[in-house]
Write an enzyme that holds these catalytic residues in place. Structure first.
Site, PDB file in Angstrom:
ATOM      1  N   LYS A 156       0.874  -1.187   0.000  1.00  0.00           N
ATOM      2  CA  LYS A 156       0.000   0.000   0.000  1.00  0.00           C
ATOM      3  C   LYS A 156       0.904   1.228   0.000  1.00  0.00           C
ATOM      4  O   LYS A 156       1.501   1.584   0.997  1.00  0.00           O
ATOM      5  CB  LYS A 156      -0.924   0.011   1.221  1.00  0.00           C
ATOM      6  CG  LYS A 156      -1.912   1.168   1.216  1.00  0.00           C
ATOM      7  CD  LYS A 156      -2.839   1.111   2.420  1.00  0.00           C
ATOM      8  CE  LYS A 156      -3.839   2.265   2.362  1.00  0.00           C
ATOM      9  NZ  LYS A 156      -3.195   3.573   2.405  1.00  0.00           N
ATOM     10  N   LYS A 335      -6.541  -7.971  -2.362  1.00  0.00           N
ATOM     11  CA  LYS A 335      -7.616  -7.852  -3.337  1.00  0.00           C
ATOM     12  C   LYS A 335      -8.049  -9.229  -3.839  1.00  0.00           C
ATOM     13  O   LYS A 335      -7.201 -10.099  -4.087  1.00  0.00           O
ATOM     14  CB  LYS A 335      -7.151  -7.032  -4.552  1.00  0.00           C
ATOM     15  CG  LYS A 335      -6.674  -5.629  -4.231  1.00  0.00           C
ATOM     16  CD  LYS A 335      -6.140  -4.960  -5.492  1.00  0.00           C
ATOM     17  CE  LYS A 335      -5.617  -3.573  -5.212  1.00  0.00           C
ATOM     18  NZ  LYS A 335      -5.038  -2.941  -6.422  1.00  0.00           N
ATOM     19  N   LYS A 359      -3.123  -2.278   7.448  1.00  0.00           N
ATOM     20  CA  LYS A 359      -2.192  -1.171   7.681  1.00  0.00           C
ATOM     21  C   LYS A 359      -1.114  -1.562   8.684  1.00  0.00           C
ATOM     22  O   LYS A 359      -1.266  -2.479   9.488  1.00  0.00           O
ATOM     23  CB  LYS A 359      -2.964   0.058   8.202  1.00  0.00           C
ATOM     24  CG  LYS A 359      -4.045   0.541   7.273  1.00  0.00           C
ATOM     25  CD  LYS A 359      -3.645   1.648   6.363  1.00  0.00           C
ATOM     26  CE  LYS A 359      -2.953   2.803   6.957  1.00  0.00           C
ATOM     27  NZ  LYS A 359      -3.668   4.056   6.875  1.00  0.00           N
ATOM     28  N   CYS A 453      18.759  38.046  12.140  1.00  0.00           N
ATOM     29  CA  CYS A 453      19.034  39.465  11.886  1.00  0.00           C
ATOM     30  C   CYS A 453      18.506  40.395  12.966  1.00  0.00           C
ATOM     31  O   CYS A 453      18.798  41.591  12.955  1.00  0.00           O
ATOM     32  CB  CYS A 453      18.457  39.886  10.532  1.00  0.00           C
ATOM     33  SG  CYS A 453      16.654  39.989  10.502  1.00  0.00           S
TER      34      CYS A 453
END
Length: 721
Positions: A156, A335, A359, A453
């Site tokens: 993935k 799948k 995941k 600065c």
């Protein structure tokens, strides 16, 4: 060995495929027919070399040989005005876009159910088997044998999902996923990606093919690109996904072409065989094989498994290998393989029932904040970075993490000494999502003055900016580089390394100092010679009378790019008129809204910026008043009209805008109630047409536009004289 019938170029018939000659006769010596014949051979050969380099990772020729073939093709196309619609030379980027149009997808791009728990994957498998059994019983599926169920497992990718469409084998368009029904039109941006073929390989392809892919930035390329950003004093991308997404949404395709994007294709969205074309493969594995033969890059870590436990094992294998992959992944996708099974299972309004994402868990750790460093970017933006007690996060030692901005610090309540959670999740630049143990008093006090600065710091919403402008050393190098850019003053020889060298040598401490440089001073520096020194001085001298719009683009005014700079120059005509303009006067320009007007006014009100501008003028760098050259008609023929252009015209849109402006009209990038006509070329964007309908603005095609101009004595298309 790939057969010649499935290659872009047959080496037996094309001399530019294997061991190509690169010493060419002068272009001027060729006839039109000879040029067209040689260009056709070169296009085919370059496509083959692109495929072997970007997709097959097996180049046939050296980079030098490729560059010479590519340059020869470009020279032929330019000299003989040859068609370039699907030419490899289009990869360098076309005309900058005004905005990203919204387009409808050929087929829905749905999201996928996901979970980090293996038990959720097993439940997915049960739903699939039950659904297929029910479909067989109801007659929606001819039969279902549980032993015939197979899954395709793929990484993935953590990038940006896109749809790419081919018709008759030619690249037609591309769009981001968006809301799944429509997305941003990124046709010209995706065209520049080397692994996206402008034509499919071979002759055996469907009449229409829409495929889903993932645009990403390879890890090694991402790290090199971030290093270059940091060296230039610009903010690096947090992770490869942000880099890919931010790049793909650039309005200038040439910028996209310069960044190292790549793509994997992984699914079919639509397959229309047509007369005699191949039918859609019956299994997903076969579709991926078809991708390979068509020249579409697929991932090589795909596996076919027969049961859900093997799919879970595959996820664990990819998780163990994730740090060795040259692309970011955040899980695997499982799948159903057979197309018939997919059709029987169908989809919900949100996600297909035949796919599931397993995941990976996020990468986190806790450690102490030992300090906070505030970095200054080119635009003056201040970015706080937490200096950490080094900690291992997913196998990587992390010693720094971004705190994003002052508002994020306040929301977290973080201070030096606190223990915080570090979140990496594959990110190259980790960040702090929460304080887990408060060990300090109060919240880190963001500085009121620039750490470089000393100029005052101003807040703009959640962000903070140094007000030192062109007088801030941290911003100086970036300002000089911006001044020298091609779309500004176009000074060759002022790359990042040389600008840094000039500043460190004390020769350039402000933008005007560039015009005090002498060839003798430069020749004394390491790496310089008399020729290179003289060349830079000549380049700088050539910019002492710049066009007003180039001068404004070079100043690096926030929110002012080349298009807005031209609009400002055309409206105010002189630098002094612009310097004196208040916000109300600035907002009279259609492209300038309240925020941009305020940004421009604030830039010119800062003492350091005014001093830099006056310093440039004192050294003879004084922009010429903006003038239009009507050329082929009255200069005021279109006075009072406002045009917006969308889609592809017979000339670049920038040229169309300049043409109507030269005759007194205004050309803006968005439709409003002040717009008189929306000129729609081929493949116009939906959002501008919708805006035109809402505002009651007439929409005309290019023929009607030409007739409208002719009625006012203006030629179309523009002539060179």
């Amino acid at each position: 060995m790939t057969t010649s019938s499935t290659r872009y170029a047959d080496p037996d018939a094309n001399p530019y495929v294997e061991a190509p000659p690169t010493d060419f006769d002068p272009v001027a010596d060729l006839s039109e027919d000879e040029a067209a014949e040689q260009a056709a051979l070169l296009r085919a050969a370059v496509r083959e070399h692109d495929h072997r380099y970007y997709v097959a990772a097996d180049p046939l020729v050296s980079d030098e040989a490729y560059d010479r073939l590519f340059a020869r093709l470009r020279d032929l196309e330019d000299a003989f005005d040859l068609p370039t619609e699907d030419s490899p030379t289009r990869r360098v980027g076309g005309e900058p876009l005004d905005e990203l149009e919204t387009v409808a997808h050929v087929a829905p791009m749905r999201s996928i159910e996901n979970d980090t728990d293996a038990e959720a994957v097993r439940e997915f498998d049960e739903r699939v088997r039950g659904g297929l059994a029910d479909a067989a019983e109801s007659g929606d599926l001819s039969a279902f044998d549980p032993d015939d169920l197979a899954y395709v497992c793929e990484p993935k990718f953590d990038g940006l999902s896109i749809e790419v469409v081919y018709e008759d084998g030619a690249y037609v368009c591309a769009a981001t996923r968006g809301d799944g029904r429509e997305g941003d039109d990124v046709t010209e941006q995706v065209r520049t990606i080397g692994s996206v073929p402008a034509r499919l390989r071979g002759d055996d392809h469907p009449d229409r093919l829409a495929v889903r892919g993932e645009v990403y930035m390879p890890r090694d390329a991402f790290e090199a690109y971030n290093e270059a950003l940091i060296e230039r004093g610009e903010e690096p991308f947090a992770n490869p996904r942000n880099a890919a997404a931010g790049t793909l949404r650039q309005l200038d395709p040439a910028v996209v072409a310069e960044r190292p994007l790549d793509v994997f294709f992984f699914d079919v969205l639509a397959w229309e065989a047509g007369d005699g074309g191949p039918e859609r493969p019956a299994r997903h594995r076969d579709a991926l094989d078809a991708f390979e033969s068509l020249g579409l890059r697929r991932n090589d870590r795909v596996e076919i498994v027969d049961d859900v436990e093997a799919a879970i094992d595959y996820r664990d294998e990819i998780l163990a290998a994730r740090d060795d992959l040259n692309y970011a992944v955040d899980g695997v996708v499982i799948k159903v393989d057979a197309q018939a099974h997919r059709e029987a299972l169908g989809s919900t309004s949100r996600a297909p029932r035949w796919a599931f994402a397993h995941k990976f868990p996020p990468r986190t750790a806790t450690t102490a904040v030992e300090g906070v460093t505030v970095q200054v970017g080119r635009t003056g933006r201040l970015t706080p970075v937490a200096e950490l007690d080094p900690v291992d996060v997913g196998g990587v030692t992390v010693a720094r993490a971004t705190l994003h901005n002052p508002a994020e610090i306040e929301a977290l309540g973080v201070n030096v000494g606190d223990r915080v959670r570090i979140y990496r999740a594959g990110d190259v630049i980790p960040y702090v999502p929460e304080v887990v143990e408060k060990r300090s008093e109060g919240t880190y006090a963001f500085p009121d003055a620039c750490p470089v600065c000393g100029a005052a710091v101003e807040r703009d919403g959640p962000l903070a900016f140094c007000t030192g402008g062109l007088g801030c050393p941290a911003q100086l190098e970036r300002a000089v580089e911006h001044w020298a850019r091609r779309d500004a003053l176009d000074v060759e020889g002022l790359g990042p390394e040389r600008v840094e060298q000039l500043r460190e040598a004390g020769l350039v401490e402000s933008l005007p100092d560039l015009y005090d440089l002498t060839a003798a001073e430069l020749a004394e520096l390491e790496g310089w010679g008399e020729t290179s020194a003289a060349n830079l001085i000549a380049e700088l001298d050539a910019t002492r009378d710049p066009p007003l719009d180039d001068f404004l683009a070079g100043l690096g005014i926030p929110d002012v790019g080349a298009t807005t700079a031209r609009a400002l120059a055309a409206h105010f005509e002189t630098l002094d008129a612009l310097l004196d303009a208040d916000e109300a006067a600035l907002r009279e320009i259609d492209d300038v809204g309240p925020e941009v007007a305020g940004s421009i006014r604030a830039f010119f009100d800062r003492e350091e910026n005014r001093a830099a501008i006056e310093g440039l003028r004192e050294r003879g760098v004084d922009p010429e008043p903006f003038e239009t050259d009507a050329g082929d008609g009255p200069a005021d023929a279109l006075d009072g009209l406002t045009f917006v252009f969308t889609g592809s015209l017979s000339v670049p849109r920038s040229e169309a805008q300049a043409h109507v402006e030269a005759h007194g009209a205004s050309a803006t990038s968005s439709v409003s109630g002040n717009t008189d006509y929306l000129v729609a070329g081929e493949s116009p964007g939906r959002s501008k047409r919708d805006d035109a309908d809402a505002e009651g603005v007439p929409v005309v095609d290019e023929d009607d536009f030409a007739a409208l101009l002719a009625d006012r004595g203006v030629d179309w298309p523009p002539t060179d004289d």
